[in-house]
Design an enzyme around this catalytic site. Structure first.
Site, PDB file in Angstrom:
ATOM      1  CD  GLU A  94      50.063  33.187  47.175  1.00 35.56           C
ATOM      2  OE1 GLU A  94      51.203  32.715  47.241  1.00 35.56           O
ATOM      3  OE2 GLU A  94      49.797  34.223  46.543  1.00 35.56           O
ATOM      4  CB  CYS A 107      44.474  39.616  53.338  1.00 38.31           C
ATOM      5  SG  CYS A 107      43.933  39.820  51.634  1.00 38.31           S
ATOM      6  CB  CYS A 114      39.381  36.086  40.092  1.00 36.63           C
ATOM      7  SG  CYS A 114      37.956  37.209  40.100  1.00 36.63           S
ATOM      8  CB  CYS A 118      40.431  43.324  37.130  1.00 32.84           C
ATOM      9  SG  CYS A 118      38.782  43.219  37.853  1.00 32.84           S
ATOM     10  CB  CYS A 121      43.802  41.678  39.093  1.00 33.82           C
ATOM     11  SG  CYS A 121      43.679  40.466  40.425  1.00 33.82           S
ATOM     12  CB  CYS A 347      46.824  44.894  46.860  1.00 34.22           C
ATOM     13  SG  CYS A 347      46.354  45.471  48.441  1.00 34.22           S
TER      14      CYS A 347
HETATM   15  N1  SAH Z   1      37.848  40.563  43.902  1.00 29.11           N
HETATM   16  C1  SAH Z   1      37.741  41.539  44.925  1.00 29.11           C
HETATM   17  C2  SAH Z   1      38.689  41.300  46.072  1.00 29.11           C
HETATM   18  C3  SAH Z   1      40.093  40.884  45.795  1.00 29.11           C
HETATM   19  S1  SAH Z   1      41.200  42.026  45.095  1.00 29.11           S
HETATM   20  C4  SAH Z   1      37.915  42.922  44.362  1.00 29.11           C
HETATM   21  O1  SAH Z   1      38.305  43.051  43.204  1.00 29.11           O
HETATM   22  O2  SAH Z   1      37.598  43.868  45.078  1.00 29.11           O
HETATM   23  C5  SAH Z   1      41.627  43.135  46.424  1.00 29.11           C
HETATM   24  C6  SAH Z   1      42.052  44.525  45.911  1.00 29.11           C
HETATM   25  O3  SAH Z   1      43.339  44.488  45.269  1.00 29.11           O
HETATM   26  C7  SAH Z   1      41.070  45.064  44.876  1.00 29.11           C
HETATM   27  O4  SAH Z   1      40.778  46.416  45.110  1.00 29.11           O
HETATM   28  C8  SAH Z   1      41.874  44.920  43.617  1.00 29.11           C
HETATM   29  O5  SAH Z   1      41.395  45.750  42.606  1.00 29.11           O
HETATM   30  C9  SAH Z   1      43.266  45.236  44.075  1.00 29.11           C
HETATM   31  N2  SAH Z   1      44.293  44.834  43.111  1.00 29.11           N
HETATM   32  C10 SAH Z   1      44.216  43.866  42.184  1.00 29.11           C
HETATM   33  N3  SAH Z   1      45.372  43.796  41.485  1.00 29.11           N
HETATM   34  C11 SAH Z   1      46.194  44.729  41.996  1.00 29.11           C
HETATM   35  C12 SAH Z   1      47.538  45.134  41.713  1.00 29.11           C
HETATM   36  N4  SAH Z   1      48.258  44.523  40.782  1.00 29.11           N
HETATM   37  N5  SAH Z   1      48.072  46.126  42.449  1.00 29.11           N
HETATM   38  C13 SAH Z   1      47.353  46.719  43.430  1.00 29.11           C
HETATM   39  N6  SAH Z   1      46.086  46.380  43.743  1.00 29.11           N
HETATM   40  C14 SAH Z   1      45.512  45.396  43.032  1.00 29.11           C
HETATM   41 FE1  SF4 Z   2      38.987  39.232  40.444  1.00 28.68          FE
HETATM   42 FE2  SF4 Z   2      41.321  40.494  40.647  1.00 28.68          FE
HETATM   43 FE3  SF4 Z   2      39.227  41.724  39.525  1.00 28.68          FE
HETATM   44 FE4  SF4 Z   2      39.232  41.257  42.179  1.00 28.68          FE
HETATM   45  S1  SF4 Z   2      40.650  42.588  41.044  1.00 28.68           S
HETATM   46  S2  SF4 Z   2      37.533  40.903  40.719  1.00 28.68           S
HETATM   47  S3  SF4 Z   2      40.333  39.286  42.243  1.00 28.68           S
HETATM   48  S4  SF4 Z   2      40.268  39.888  38.727  1.00 28.68           S
END
Ligand code: SAH
Ligand code: SF4
Length: 385
Positions: A94, A107, A114, A118, A121, A347
């Site tokens: 996306e 974006c 990934c 996390c 996420c 996000c």
């Molecule tokens: N992998 C990279 C970039 C992609 S995520 C990273 O982790 O930085 C982009 C941002 O969205 C990151 O700060 C991530 O922690 C945040 N993010 C992930 N899941 C989210 C959620 N459910 N709600 C709000 N932000 C989220």
């Molecule tokens: Fe990967 Fe999501 Fe963690 Fe970013 S926030 S490193 S996209 S698992």
């Protein structure tokens, strides 16, 4: 067939040189492809006819295949882009365009899924399939430019409107885990013969892969955002598991090193606000101590829920309280406005379609429209309101 979108300027010049073609020919083609969004060699009118024919035999300019195009009530636009040539059955990522009064931000994704998992996420929960190629990463900008009518026409002025003024690598995937392809795409974003964006307007967001942060600093030091999310190793180990490998002390030191070459004199810390998990006043004060020696700004992101995430979004009052504590210590802190929520473009909500290879998928994949993909330019978006 070689896909010319896979080359940065240097790579394209080398490929041309192998064929006995001069560097300026490579520059011409680079401009046609990226500035003007052209994918047909025949239309590159100032390129010698014989070269056009040779290129058509050996190469192609193949962008990602649009599978779905959605526009949110607030104007945010999201494309689901198939990256395996097979619409509906392969992988898809996306890309989100966020229009604002003074800028337009794209974006983009760097991986299919990934691997870093996390806990909050949605992309992480989908598992991981593979890295995107350079063509697939830059192809998102290439596609969005064309779809938004922003590819500058050769007859027009070079000062054509910059519909996309900023690019953030904050979509699906961890950009620094796909280093070489991301770097080639970044070089194209900055190249005057391609997208000509300044380093300040291109941001890489990372969960904190320390050695790769150093390499980025030494290769293409664009603006940096670091996903912090916790003030202590004990909590961050749970939320952002890569912390077990690169703990906070090392991460803060890497941020300081990055700043020696960064285009801005601060690092942006992203901090997702999870109710009752990381959003107390004590957490905010602990963050101040942690980041004392790192010039920084904070971007507080209200958690965006997805099925079975197990977390709740912090209340606006709690977010405000947290923000006030940071601001009182002179740390600029913004609360990220949630955009495109009605099309799941906010996000952490990007899910695409990931054929998980890590066998970690815990939530059902969203159904993907398998209707015929129309040509990128003429397609009428499906509007969700
Ligand atoms: N992998 C990279 C970039 C992609 S995520 C990273 O982790 O930085 C982009 C941002 O969205 C990151 O700060 C991530 O922690 C945040 N993010 C992930 N899941 C989210 C959620 N459910 N709600 C709000 N932000 C989220
Ligand atoms: Fe990967 Fe999501 Fe963690 Fe970013 S926030 S490193 S996209 S698992």
């Amino acid at each position: 067939m070689v896909n010319l979108l896979d080359f940065d300027a240097e790579g394209l010049a080398a490929w041309f040189a192998q064929r006995g073609e001069k560097p300026f020919r490579a520059r011409q083609v680079l401009r046609w492809m990226h500035r003007f969004g052209e994918d047909d060699f025949e239309r590159m009118t100032d390129v010698a006819k014989s070269l056009r024919a040779k290129l058509a035999e050996e190469a192609e300019i193949r962008g990602p295949v649009p599978v779905r195009d959605s526009i949110a009530a607030d104007g945010t636009r999201k494309w689901l882009l198939g990256v395996d040539n097979e619409v509906g059955s392969g992988n898809a990522v996306e890309t989100v365009f966020i229009p604002e009064a003074t800028r337009g931000t794209l974006c983009i994704s760097s991986q299919v899924g990934c691997a870093l998992d996390c806990s909050f996420c949605s992309t992480g929960k989908q598992g991981f399939n593979r890295n995107l190629t350079t063509a697939e990463i830059i192809g998102q900008l290439w596609h969005a430019n064309r779809a938004l009518g922003a590819a500058r026409t050769p007859g027009g002025t070079d000062e054509g409107e910059r519909v996309i003024s900023n690019v953030v690598l904050m979509g699906m995937g961890e950009p620094l885990a796909n280093f070489d392809n991301v770097v080639a795409a970044l070089k194209l974003m900055l190249d005057d013969n391609a997208y000509g964006l300044s380093r300040r307007r291109v941001t890489v967001s990372t969960s904190g892969i320390v050695p790769a942060m150093d390499r980025l600093r030494d290769t293409v030091p664009v603006a940096l955002a670091v996903s912090l999310h916790a003030p202590s190793d004990a909590l961050r180990d749970q939320l952002v598991p890569i912390n077990q490998k690169y703990p906070l002390r090392e991460l803060m030191a890497a941020c300081q090193r990055y700043l020696e070459k960064a285009p801005r004199d601060f690092v942006t810390f992203e901090y997702v606000m999870l109710d009752g998990v990381n959003d107390s006043a004590a957490d905010a004060r602990a963050l101040l101590a942690l980041t004392r020696d790192v010039p920084c700004k904070f971007n507080l992101i209200p958690f965006n829920p997805f099925p079975q995430s197990g977390y709740r979004r912090s209340s606006p009052e709690r977010v405000r309280r947290f923000q006030e504590i940071l601001m009182a210590a002179n740390i600029v802190s913004t609360v990220r406005k949630t955009r495109g929520e009605d099309i799941d473009a906010a996000c952490g909500q990007l899910a695409g379609q990931v054929r998980d290879k890590s066998r970690r998928t815990t939530i059902p994949l969203r159904p993907v429209v398998t209707a015929t993909p129309a040509a990128g330019r003429s397609r009428t978006p499906e509007v969700h309101r």
